[in-house]
Scaffold this motif. Structure first.
Motif, PDB file in Angstrom:
ATOM      1  N   ALA A  42      -4.981 -10.134  -4.494  1.00 34.55           N
ATOM      2  CA  ALA A  42      -6.130  -9.727  -4.923  1.00 34.55           C
ATOM      3  C   ALA A  42      -6.571  -8.285  -4.278  1.00 34.55           C
ATOM      4  CB  ALA A  42      -7.248 -10.752  -4.655  1.00 34.55           C
ATOM      5  N   LEU A  43      -6.176  -7.995  -3.152  1.00 38.47           N
ATOM      6  CA  LEU A  43      -6.434  -6.822  -2.516  1.00 38.47           C
ATOM      7  C   LEU A  43      -6.441  -5.577  -3.541  1.00 38.47           C
ATOM      8  CD1 LEU A  43      -5.220  -7.056   1.131  1.00 38.47           C
ATOM      9  CD2 LEU A  43      -7.656  -6.761   0.542  1.00 38.47           C
ATOM     10  N   PHE A  44      -5.148  -5.605  -4.318  1.00 40.66           N
ATOM     11  CA  PHE A  44      -4.669  -4.658  -4.982  1.00 40.66           C
ATOM     12  C   PHE A  44      -5.252  -4.550  -6.611  1.00 40.66           C
ATOM     13  CE2 PHE A  44      -1.765  -5.499  -1.938  1.00 40.66           C
ATOM     14  CZ  PHE A  44      -1.511  -4.074  -1.276  1.00 40.66           C
ATOM     15  N   GLU A  45      -6.147  -5.680  -7.069  1.00 39.08           N
ATOM     16  CA  GLU A  45      -6.963  -5.525  -8.203  1.00 39.08           C
ATOM     17  C   GLU A  45      -7.723  -4.557  -8.204  1.00 39.08           C
ATOM     18  OE1 GLU A  45      -6.853  -7.533 -10.799  1.00 39.08           O
ATOM     19  OE2 GLU A  45      -5.949  -9.413 -10.116  1.00 39.08           O
ATOM     20  N   PRO A  46      -8.041  -3.681  -9.318  1.00 37.47           N
ATOM     21  CA  PRO A  46      -7.528  -4.125 -10.605  1.00 37.47           C
ATOM     22  C   PRO A  46      -6.400  -3.420 -10.925  1.00 37.47           C
ATOM     23  CG  PRO A  46      -9.369  -2.456 -11.009  1.00 37.47           C
ATOM     24  CD  PRO A  46      -9.156  -2.725  -9.275  1.00 37.47           C
ATOM     25  N   TYR A  47      -5.441  -4.355 -11.871  1.00 40.71           N
ATOM     26  CA  TYR A  47      -4.279  -3.737 -12.324  1.00 40.71           C
ATOM     27  C   TYR A  47      -4.568  -3.228 -13.659  1.00 40.71           C
ATOM     28  CZ  TYR A  47      -2.391  -6.709  -8.640  1.00 40.71           C
ATOM     29  OH  TYR A  47      -2.220  -7.473  -7.308  1.00 40.71           O
ATOM     30  N   TYR A  79      -8.679   2.856  -1.112  1.00 41.94           N
ATOM     31  CA  TYR A  79      -7.934   2.298  -2.014  1.00 41.94           C
ATOM     32  C   TYR A  79      -8.511   0.890  -1.774  1.00 41.94           C
ATOM     33  CZ  TYR A  79      -4.259   0.148  -4.786  1.00 41.94           C
ATOM     34  OH  TYR A  79      -3.484  -0.502  -5.689  1.00 41.94           O
ATOM     35  N   LEU A  80      -8.567   0.331  -0.575  1.00 42.03           N
ATOM     36  CA  LEU A  80      -9.322  -1.088  -0.361  1.00 42.03           C
ATOM     37  C   LEU A  80     -10.555  -1.253  -0.516  1.00 42.03           C
ATOM     38  CD1 LEU A  80      -6.720  -1.882   2.768  1.00 42.03           C
ATOM     39  CD2 LEU A  80      -6.359  -2.555   0.302  1.00 42.03           C
ATOM     40  N   ASN A  81     -11.365  -0.252  -0.527  1.00 41.78           N
ATOM     41  CA  ASN A  81     -12.654  -0.479  -0.452  1.00 41.78           C
ATOM     42  C   ASN A  81     -13.385   0.732  -1.458  1.00 41.78           C
ATOM     43  OD1 ASN A  81     -13.290  -2.171   1.974  1.00 41.78           O
ATOM     44  ND2 ASN A  81     -11.833  -0.781   2.732  1.00 41.78           N
ATOM     45  N   PRO A  82     -13.084   0.603  -2.779  1.00 41.41           N
ATOM     46  CA  PRO A  82     -13.557   1.554  -3.685  1.00 41.41           C
ATOM     47  C   PRO A  82     -15.133   1.519  -3.921  1.00 41.41           C
ATOM     48  CG  PRO A  82     -12.692  -0.103  -4.733  1.00 41.41           C
ATOM     49  CD  PRO A  82     -12.366  -0.395  -3.477  1.00 41.41           C
ATOM     50  N   LEU A 108       0.900  -1.356  -0.008  1.00 38.39           N
ATOM     51  CA  LEU A 108      -0.150   0.065   0.174  1.00 38.39           C
ATOM     52  C   LEU A 108       0.789   1.175   0.006  1.00 38.39           C
ATOM     53  CD1 LEU A 108      -2.875  -0.641   2.484  1.00 38.39           C
ATOM     54  CD2 LEU A 108      -3.141   0.196   0.244  1.00 38.39           C
ATOM     55  N   ALA A 109       1.972   1.249   0.807  1.00 39.44           N
ATOM     56  CA  ALA A 109       2.751   2.507   1.058  1.00 39.44           C
ATOM     57  C   ALA A 109       3.410   2.642  -0.299  1.00 39.44           C
ATOM     58  CB  ALA A 109       3.667   2.301   1.894  1.00 39.44           C
TER      59      ALA A 109
END
Length: 693
Positions: free
Chosen positions: A601-606, A46-49, A32-33
């Motif tokens: 998967a937390l960082f999807e979508p790429y 970011y984690l909860n759009p 995240l950082a």
């Protein structure tokens, strides 16, 4: 570690705070950082759009005027014409606007519509304007286009049409005489400037629908108690005005607040009641109670969750926005019903997948799973990752952005590249299943022709560049020979930019009406268009984005265009800033687990400027094996970690030379699912054998 690898340890305090607040491990917190997230609030967003977190569409300059003109046209049963670009961004915008007009009961349906086809030039033309005028159009809406069509819009207006430009491209020195909705126009206060054309169209549709709500144009007091004091602001159409601080609730009531219709309060039950008592006869709502049961959960509905936002008032506004979104189920249902189209157009246009684009794509990919669009259902099922379709034992994986980008988007963009944008428009608008099946078959046939043609063109031009052809100084590849179809110029330019790390301009081989078309492309974040725009007088038409643009020009002006742009690029070339590998996290081999891969998967979508994380593992011993029909692919195996393998596609020769001793690896991660087992697999991006003593 190679010189062009870039890795900086994240702030340990920030990592710790993310890890503790969100109950995630420090690897996830560090990622995240590494993505530029700097606060708990940003991390939560970011984690909860959420759709409700989008800015008010009425913050966009020209939005009130555009909404009023569309409503007047609908109420007067005027004929509304639509002109859209012929790529997916433009045609998903077209489909969304037509759905909106159907939703609000426009009586002149289907609306006359146009898009570049055949040998048409870029953008709006006089011929298009003449055709629309002949059909009785009195309001023309341009989608994903129009911001630079100065003369053509002037001509359309002289034919009796009002014009709304709904666009996202960079403006020129002059603006068209039209109502303009474009976050990139000068003086527009809308904070997110990187929406795709379909994103701007989505915001326009949102604003039109919101204007029919009873709450539209009403004023609301939103306040948050903090200690003995109160922060307050007035909100109109979800736009907050100046923030005020009052030492006590009584001081707020005595401050001579502007008239308001209702109040929303964030605070303890006692604080809410105290403020309610100050405004007898006015509806005063407890934001916590209002939020419960919302369809679009705002950050931390609990009273003790203020740490998520930067201030109590920011938290109150987030809760208020969620309430506003949920207050009209019909509005929310329409917006959610078109997010699949918004996601498709956004991914296809390769805009940065961050901020509001990330929110829209996240919602759209989720909507893909339940889409009612027959064409998207067919293509979605063709585009699952290999092995993920239901075999009777497990459900398919969610559709991911990269599968849309690699499979669906190139397929649907193909007709427009061959001057047959009508096929893609029919794909989005056709409701008859038999006709839709025929459209899909035609698109797939064209797509296969595109793939063969593109491979041949790129192989030919790549070989000729390697022989020294088409080089204009150190920084520019200028391809002005060969028969490149108009719609293929951008694809060829992109492939050459990838291969050589230079700015690329490609010119179509066909001359029509005394003009040729061309495209410019560059990788990374370098603003190529900024270097080209000062020479705009050499072009007949010029428009686009920082890294991708299109143009038309006279053939005799091409030498001067080449020379001036080559000089303007100066020493730009495959610089470290452009081509460096930006590493997100350093891992030990023991940390590379199946759980880690699943957690990513937390960082999807790429997507563009939000790529899959890159990892670094240093000083590892490896064994080597080749595989593939000709042994061109390689695997690194780790003697002390047999559950992991590292795959290098097309890297066998390099990998064989590096095997044995310790190396540093840069890679992405995926799960290798085989025989009922799931093991982590590294996809090698680069490696360095110089780590050896």
């Amino acid at each position: 570690m190679k010189d062009h690898w870039r890795y900086t340890d994240p702030d340990p305090e920030l990592v710790r705070s993310f890890s503790e607040f969100f109950s995630i491990d420090e690897t996830m917190a560090g990622l995240l950082a590494a993505r530029g997230v700097t606060s708990i609030h940003e991390a939560h967003e970011y984690l909860n759009p959420r759709i409700s977190s989008l800015e008010s569409p009425f913050r966009m300059k020209g939005m009130y005027e555009a909404v009023a003109r569309i409503r007047r046209a609908v109420e007067s049963a005027e004929t509304i014409g639509i002109f859209a670009d012929s790529d997916i961004d433009g045609l998903t915008s077209l489909a969304i606007l037509i759905r909106l007009l159907e939703k609000i009961g426009h009586r002149v349906m289907p609306p006359p519509r146009r898009y570049p086809a055949g040998d048409d030039d870029y953008g709006l033309t006089r011929e298009v304007a003449d055709g629309l005028a002949a059909e009785g159009v009195t309001l023309l809406v341009t989608l994903d286009s129009g911001i630079r069509d100065i003369e053509e819009i002037r001509y359309a207006k002289s034919s009796g049409m009002d014009v709304i430009v709904c666009d996202h491209h960079e403006q020129g020195g002059e603006l068209p005489d039209a109502i303009i909705v474009n976050p990139k126009q000068k003086g527009c206060p809308y904070p997110f400037k990187e929406l795709a054309g379909v994103g701007v169209a989505f915001r326009l549709c949102h604003a039109v629908l919101a204007s029919y709500l009873q709450r539209h144009n009403r004023t609301y007091l939103v306040c948050a108690a903090e200690g003995p004091g109160v922060y307050s602001t007035m909100v109109r159409n979800r736009i907050a005005e100046e923030t005020r601080f009052h030492a006590t609730p009584g001081e707020m009531a005595a401050a001579g607040l502007p008239p308001f219709d209702e109040a929303f309060v964030f605070g303890s039950p006692e604080e809410v009641e105290r403020i309610r008592g100050l405004f007898p006869g006015t509806v005063v709502r407890d934001l916590i109670e209002t939020e419960r049961g919302s369809r679009d959960a705002a950050p931390g509905a609990g009273r003790g969750s203020m740490d998520i936002c930067d201030s109590p008032l920011a938290h109150a506004l987030a809760l208020y926005n969620a309430h506003e979104y949920a207050s009209s189920s019909k509005l929310a249902a329409f917006l959610e019903s078109v997010t699949d189209l918004v996601a498709l157009g956004t991914i296809a246009d390769i805009v940065p997948l961050r901020g509001e684009n990330r929110t829209l794509v996240s919602a759209g990919l989720e909507a893909f799973s339940t889409t009612t669009h027959r064409g998207l259902q067919v293509l979605k099922n063709m585009s699952w990752p290999p092995g993920s379709r239901d075999t009777g034992k497990k459900a398919p994986q969610p559709l991911r952005a990269k599968h849309v980008a690699w499979n669906i988007a190139p397929l649907l963009n193909t007709p427009g590249r061959f001057g047959q944008g009508r096929l893609t428009a029919d794909f989005f608008l056709e409701t008859d299943e038999a006709r839709l099946a025929a459209v899909i078959a035609d698109i797939m046939k064209l797509n296969e022709e595109r793939r063969v043609l593109l491979t041949g063109l790129c192989d030919d031009f790549r070989a000729r560049v390697e022989q020294g052809k088409f080089l204009a100084g150190e920084s520019l590849i200028f391809v002005d020979e060969g028969e490149i179809p108009d719609g293929m110029c951008g694809l060829v330019a992109s492939r050459l930019a990838d291969a050589f790390g230079k700015a690329v301009i490609t010119i179509s081989g066909r001359v029509r009406n005394g003009l040729v078309k061309g495209s410019g492309r560059v990788n990374g974040s370098f603003n190529f268009f900024e270097r080209v725009e000062p020479h705009g007088a050499l072009f007949e038409r010029l428009g686009g984005h920082a890294q991708a643009f299109g143009f038309s020009a006279r053939p005799d002006s091409l030498p001067e265009i080449r020379d001036r742009i080559a000089r303007s690029l100066g020493g730009f070339r495959e610089s470290e800033a452009l081509r460096g590998l930006h590493i997100d996290a350093e891992l030990s081999l023991d940390a590379v687990t199946a759980k880690l891969v699943r957690d990513l998967a937390l960082f999807e979508p790429y997507g563009h400027m939000s790529e899959e994380p890159l990892f670094l593992t240093r000083n590892v011993e490896v064994d080597f094996r080749s595989f593939g029909g000709k042994g061109t692919h390689g695997k690194f195996l780790f003697p002390h970690n047999p559950g992991i393998e590292a795959v290098g596609w097309g890297m066998a020769e390099r990998m064989k030379e590096a095997a044995g001793g310790p190396i540093d690896l840069v890679y992405r991660l995926e799960l290798n699912e085989y025989g009922g087992r799931s093991n982590p697999r590294m996809l090698i991006v680069d490696f360095d054998a110089r780590a050896r003593p």
